[in-house]
Design a protein around this motif. Structure first.
Motif, PDB file in Angstrom:
ATOM      1  N   VAL A 112     -48.718 -62.053 -32.609  1.00 18.68           N
ATOM      2  CA  VAL A 112     -47.950 -63.112 -33.268  1.00 18.68           C
ATOM      3  C   VAL A 112     -46.465 -62.749 -33.304  1.00 18.68           C
ATOM      4  O   VAL A 112     -45.591 -63.564 -32.965  1.00 18.68           O
ATOM      5  N   ARG A 113     -46.152 -61.520 -33.675  1.00 15.83           N
ATOM      6  CA  ARG A 113     -44.747 -61.110 -33.775  1.00 15.83           C
ATOM      7  C   ARG A 113     -44.063 -61.077 -32.412  1.00 15.83           C
ATOM      8  O   ARG A 113     -42.864 -61.342 -32.310  1.00 15.83           O
ATOM      9  N   CYS A 114     -44.804 -60.762 -31.350  1.00 18.66           N
ATOM     10  CA  CYS A 114     -44.225 -60.780 -30.002  1.00 18.66           C
ATOM     11  C   CYS A 114     -43.952 -62.216 -29.557  1.00 18.66           C
ATOM     12  O   CYS A 114     -42.885 -62.509 -28.985  1.00 18.66           O
ATOM     13  N   MET A 115     -44.884 -63.140 -29.828  1.00 22.13           N
ATOM     14  CA  MET A 115     -44.666 -64.535 -29.453  1.00 22.13           C
ATOM     15  C   MET A 115     -43.470 -65.109 -30.203  1.00 22.13           C
ATOM     16  O   MET A 115     -42.631 -65.809 -29.626  1.00 22.13           O
ATOM     17  N   VAL A 116     -43.371 -64.811 -31.493  1.00 20.16           N
ATOM     18  CA  VAL A 116     -42.263 -65.311 -32.302  1.00 20.16           C
ATOM     19  C   VAL A 116     -40.933 -64.756 -31.795  1.00 20.16           C
ATOM     20  O   VAL A 116     -39.925 -65.465 -31.741  1.00 20.16           O
ATOM     21  N   ALA A 117     -40.913 -63.486 -31.398  1.00 15.69           N
ATOM     22  CA  ALA A 117     -39.674 -62.878 -30.892  1.00 15.69           C
ATOM     23  C   ALA A 117     -39.153 -63.611 -29.664  1.00 15.69           C
ATOM     24  O   ALA A 117     -37.950 -63.882 -29.551  1.00 15.69           O
ATOM     25  N   VAL A 118     -40.059 -63.947 -28.727  1.00 16.98           N
ATOM     26  CA  VAL A 118     -39.640 -64.666 -27.525  1.00 16.98           C
ATOM     27  C   VAL A 118     -39.184 -66.083 -27.880  1.00 16.98           C
ATOM     28  O   VAL A 118     -38.210 -66.600 -27.332  1.00 16.98           O
ATOM     29  N   LEU A 119     -39.871 -66.718 -28.836  1.00 15.35           N
ATOM     30  CA  LEU A 119     -39.466 -68.057 -29.272  1.00 15.35           C
ATOM     31  C   LEU A 119     -38.070 -68.048 -29.890  1.00 15.35           C
ATOM     32  O   LEU A 119     -37.286 -68.988 -29.703  1.00 15.35           O
ATOM     33  N   PHE A 120     -37.730 -67.010 -30.633  1.00 14.17           N
ATOM     34  CA  PHE A 120     -36.379 -66.908 -31.195  1.00 14.17           C
ATOM     35  C   PHE A 120     -35.329 -66.793 -30.081  1.00 14.17           C
ATOM     36  O   PHE A 120     -34.241 -67.364 -30.185  1.00 14.17           O
ATOM     37  N   PRO A 156     -47.156 -58.398 -14.082  1.00 17.81           N
ATOM     38  CA  PRO A 156     -48.184 -57.497 -14.625  1.00 17.81           C
ATOM     39  C   PRO A 156     -47.638 -56.510 -15.654  1.00 17.81           C
ATOM     40  O   PRO A 156     -48.407 -55.904 -16.398  1.00 17.81           O
ATOM     41  N   ARG A 157     -46.312 -56.347 -15.685  1.00 11.22           N
ATOM     42  CA  ARG A 157     -45.711 -55.399 -16.630  1.00 11.22           C
ATOM     43  C   ARG A 157     -44.877 -56.155 -17.663  1.00 11.22           C
ATOM     44  O   ARG A 157     -44.053 -56.993 -17.315  1.00 11.22           O
ATOM     45  N   LYS A 158     -45.082 -55.809 -18.908  1.00 10.01           N
ATOM     46  CA  LYS A 158     -44.358 -56.468 -19.997  1.00 10.01           C
ATOM     47  C   LYS A 158     -42.916 -55.971 -20.049  1.00 10.01           C
ATOM     48  O   LYS A 158     -42.672 -54.763 -20.122  1.00 10.01           O
ATOM     49  N   PRO A 159     -41.932 -56.886 -20.039  1.00  5.69           N
ATOM     50  CA  PRO A 159     -40.539 -56.455 -20.226  1.00  5.69           C
ATOM     51  C   PRO A 159     -40.343 -55.944 -21.656  1.00  5.69           C
ATOM     52  O   PRO A 159     -40.988 -56.403 -22.586  1.00  5.69           O
ATOM     53  N   GLN A 160     -39.452 -55.003 -21.813  1.00  3.02           N
ATOM     54  CA  GLN A 160     -39.225 -54.412 -23.132  1.00  3.02           C
ATOM     55  C   GLN A 160     -38.387 -55.357 -23.990  1.00  3.02           C
ATOM     56  O   GLN A 160     -37.308 -55.774 -23.596  1.00  3.02           O
ATOM     57  N   TYR A 161     -38.918 -55.702 -25.158  1.00  2.32           N
ATOM     58  CA  TYR A 161     -38.170 -56.506 -26.123  1.00  2.32           C
ATOM     59  C   TYR A 161     -38.656 -56.167 -27.528  1.00  2.32           C
ATOM     60  O   TYR A 161     -39.780 -55.677 -27.713  1.00  2.32           O
ATOM     61  N   LYS A 162     -37.803 -56.440 -28.484  1.00  2.00           N
ATOM     62  CA  LYS A 162     -38.086 -56.100 -29.875  1.00  2.00           C
ATOM     63  C   LYS A 162     -38.928 -57.177 -30.531  1.00  2.00           C
ATOM     64  O   LYS A 162     -38.673 -58.375 -30.361  1.00  2.00           O
ATOM     65  N   MET A 163     -39.940 -56.763 -31.285  1.00  2.72           N
ATOM     66  CA  MET A 163     -40.780 -57.726 -31.997  1.00  2.72           C
ATOM     67  C   MET A 163     -40.004 -58.383 -33.138  1.00  2.72           C
ATOM     68  O   MET A 163     -39.017 -57.829 -33.638  1.00  2.72           O
ATOM     69  N   ALA A 164     -40.483 -59.546 -33.582  1.00  3.40           N
ATOM     70  CA  ALA A 164     -39.914 -60.205 -34.753  1.00  3.40           C
ATOM     71  C   ALA A 164     -40.231 -59.374 -36.000  1.00  3.40           C
ATOM     72  O   ALA A 164     -41.251 -58.674 -36.047  1.00  3.40           O
ATOM     73  N   PRO A 165     -39.377 -59.418 -37.041  1.00  6.15           N
ATOM     74  CA  PRO A 165     -39.635 -58.648 -38.272  1.00  6.15           C
ATOM     75  C   PRO A 165     -40.992 -58.991 -38.884  1.00  6.15           C
ATOM     76  O   PRO A 165     -41.511 -60.093 -38.721  1.00  6.15           O
ATOM     77  N   GLU A 166     -41.552 -58.021 -39.609  1.00  5.46           N
ATOM     78  CA  GLU A 166     -42.911 -58.179 -40.138  1.00  5.46           C
ATOM     79  C   GLU A 166     -42.982 -58.912 -41.469  1.00  5.46           C
ATOM     80  O   GLU A 166     -43.989 -59.572 -41.772  1.00  5.46           O
ATOM     81  N   VAL A 167     -41.943 -58.826 -42.306  1.00  6.89           N
ATOM     82  CA  VAL A 167     -42.030 -59.349 -43.675  1.00  6.89           C
ATOM     83  C   VAL A 167     -42.273 -60.860 -43.739  1.00  6.89           C
ATOM     84  O   VAL A 167     -43.045 -61.318 -44.593  1.00  6.89           O
ATOM     85  N   PRO A 168     -41.688 -61.695 -42.855  1.00  5.21           N
ATOM     86  CA  PRO A 168     -41.940 -63.142 -42.966  1.00  5.21           C
ATOM     87  C   PRO A 168     -43.324 -63.588 -42.488  1.00  5.21           C
ATOM     88  O   PRO A 168     -43.651 -64.773 -42.604  1.00  5.21           O
TER      89      PRO A 168
END
Length: 450
Positions: A303-311, A333-345
């Motif tokens: 969920v946090r990875c999907m939200v990060a890309v949506l942002f 086949p390889r995931k690009p490196q990106y930061k996840m969305a924050p966990e608190v929300p």
């Protein structure tokens, strides 16, 4: 020499006296043991002591005194005082039933829900402390058929987590001994008020919202039909229309390995089905919004990875088409490196089951409402203080005489598909196999020479 001889005689005399006294005490002890063993009220005394929850540290000496006092006394037995509060019956004779509990918790203080990470506190560790303190569980975790619907990460909250386990029950099977019996079904009327009992000892940021009898083969994890998450965020300058376009592309069954933290050692199927993904205003606000994500199951950090890309899409840094590219695991086949969305929300909002209807007594519901209202008022007070700080800041004037020599470096956005990538699933599996190979070869050699 005479003095030493007298001292030795005196010591021998005392030793002989002590030995005689020990023999007398042993004889007296045997006599008293015989009296206790033939006492008809012994079982009653033991049961009374066992059910006295408040006196946990009764010593062996006090136990013997109580037994003897009831057996060799005047013959009149004092009436047992009626215990106030909940009837925590003897732990030696009990019934159990499989119960599902609906739980809410505010996540920032906890190192996730599950307690396997050896980090405290976790929601699960606090829950089991409460279960043991109230004596609702009658064994170790492995003995009570425990299961949980989801294991949320550190800082993530929930208002609909569900766990299931065997709990002590007031109901007994008709016709005799109920020791260690499991009640498959039974009336809920007159049952222990699980919600009120547990909420009386749980910390302020964890509450049980309801309970329900569950069938014997029930699993909170595998019996769950769907899970719903909600992610709260501020609109700010986000392009909500572009984000909604991206949300629709995530609906359906896809391979989400590029939208999760991959665990190649334990997870081999990364296909999951999302049934709905929408954005709504929160309580009628046009500034505070939330994403509603519903699916049968989710991968680790999905969920946090999907939200990060949506942002990134909402900020105009990525096109909605990047969703399709990341879902095509043959081309990517390889995931690009990106930061996840924050966990608190992030909030685990609900878990859906067939035939489960959670209930709560009127007293427990009233106490829950008062508790949650109090917590809301407390956080509103904190928000008001920060609002006052903002107003106070607006009344201060800028000092143009001070030159700001520090300049904040603005990092330019690197497109996702141009970033370094993580190892693919096949590469991770190959590495795991290679790491295990030396140990396997050593095992084969050892067997050959033994």
């Amino acid at each position: 020499m005479d003095n030493q001889s007298d001292l030795i005689k005196e010591l021998r005399s005392k030793l002989s006296s002590f030995e005689n006294r020990v023999r007398e005490l042993e004889a007296e002890n045997a006599k008293l043991t015989s009296i206790v063993s033939s006492c008809t009220c012994r079982h009653e005394v033991e049961e009374t002591l066992d059910t006295d929850v408040s006196d946990k540290n009764t010593s062996a000496i006090n136990l013997e005194k109580l037994k003897l006092g009831n057996c060799v006394g005047i013959g009149k037995r004092k009436p047992k005082k009626k215990q106030t509060g909940y009837n925590l019956n003897s732990m030696n004779h009990h019934s159990q039933r499989l119960v599902a509990l609906k739980i809410m918790y505010f996540g920032p203080r906890f190192y996730g829900f599950a307690s396997e990470a050896q980090m405290d506190p976790t929601v699960e560790s606090e829950l089991f402390k409460a279960l043991q303190k109230t004596r609702l569980v009658l064994g170790e975790r492995k003995d009570v058929l425990y299961s949980r619907c989801g294991r949320t990460d550190k800082g993530v909250s929930s208002v609909g987590q569900v766990v299931a386990l065997l709990l002590r029950s007031k109901h007994k099977e008709p016709g005799g001994d109920t020791s260690e019996e499991l009640l498959d079904e039974g009336p809920d009327e007159g049952e222990l008020d699980y919600v009120r009992i547990l909420n009386g000892v749980l910390p302020d940021d964890i509450r049980v919202l309801g309970w329900c009898h569950a069938p014997v083969n029930f699993s909170a994890r595998f019996s769950c039909l769907s899970r719903e998450y909600r992610y709260f965020f501020w609109r700010e300058n986000l392009n909500i229309s572009a984000m909604e376009n991206s949300c629709k592309r995530l609906i359906g069954e896809h391979d989400f390995r590029n939208f999760c933290k991959m665990d190649a050692a334990n997870v081999h199927n990364y296909k999951r089905r999302i049934t709905s993904f929408d954005i709504f205003p929160c309580n009628g606000s046009d500034q505070l919004l939330f994403m509603k994500i519903k699916g049968s199951a989710f991968l680790w950090h999905q969920v946090r990875c999907m939200v990060a890309v949506l942002f990134l899409v909402g900020q105009g840094l990525e096109s909605p088409d990047v969703i399709d590219v990341l879902l095509d695991v043959d081309k990517t086949p390889r995931k690009p490196q990106y930061k996840m969305a924050p966990e608190v929300p992030l909030v685990l909002y609900s878990c859906e089951f067939e035939g489960l209807y959670f209930k709560c007594s009127s007293d427990a519901r009233r106490a829950l409402q008062l508790h949650l209202e109090k917590k809301c008022r407390g956080y509103k007070l904190q928000a008001a203080i920060f609002q006052e700080a903002l107003l106070s800041l607006s009344s201060t004037k800028d000092d143009d005489s001070v030159t700001n020599i520090t300049k904040r470096k603005v990092s330019s956005h690197v497109p996702l598909m141009s970033r370094p990538t993580e190892p693919s699933y096949d590469e991770r599996r190959a590495k795991l196999t290679f790491s295990a190979a030396p140990a396997q070869r050593e095992s084969v050699v050892t067997k050959q020479y033994t």
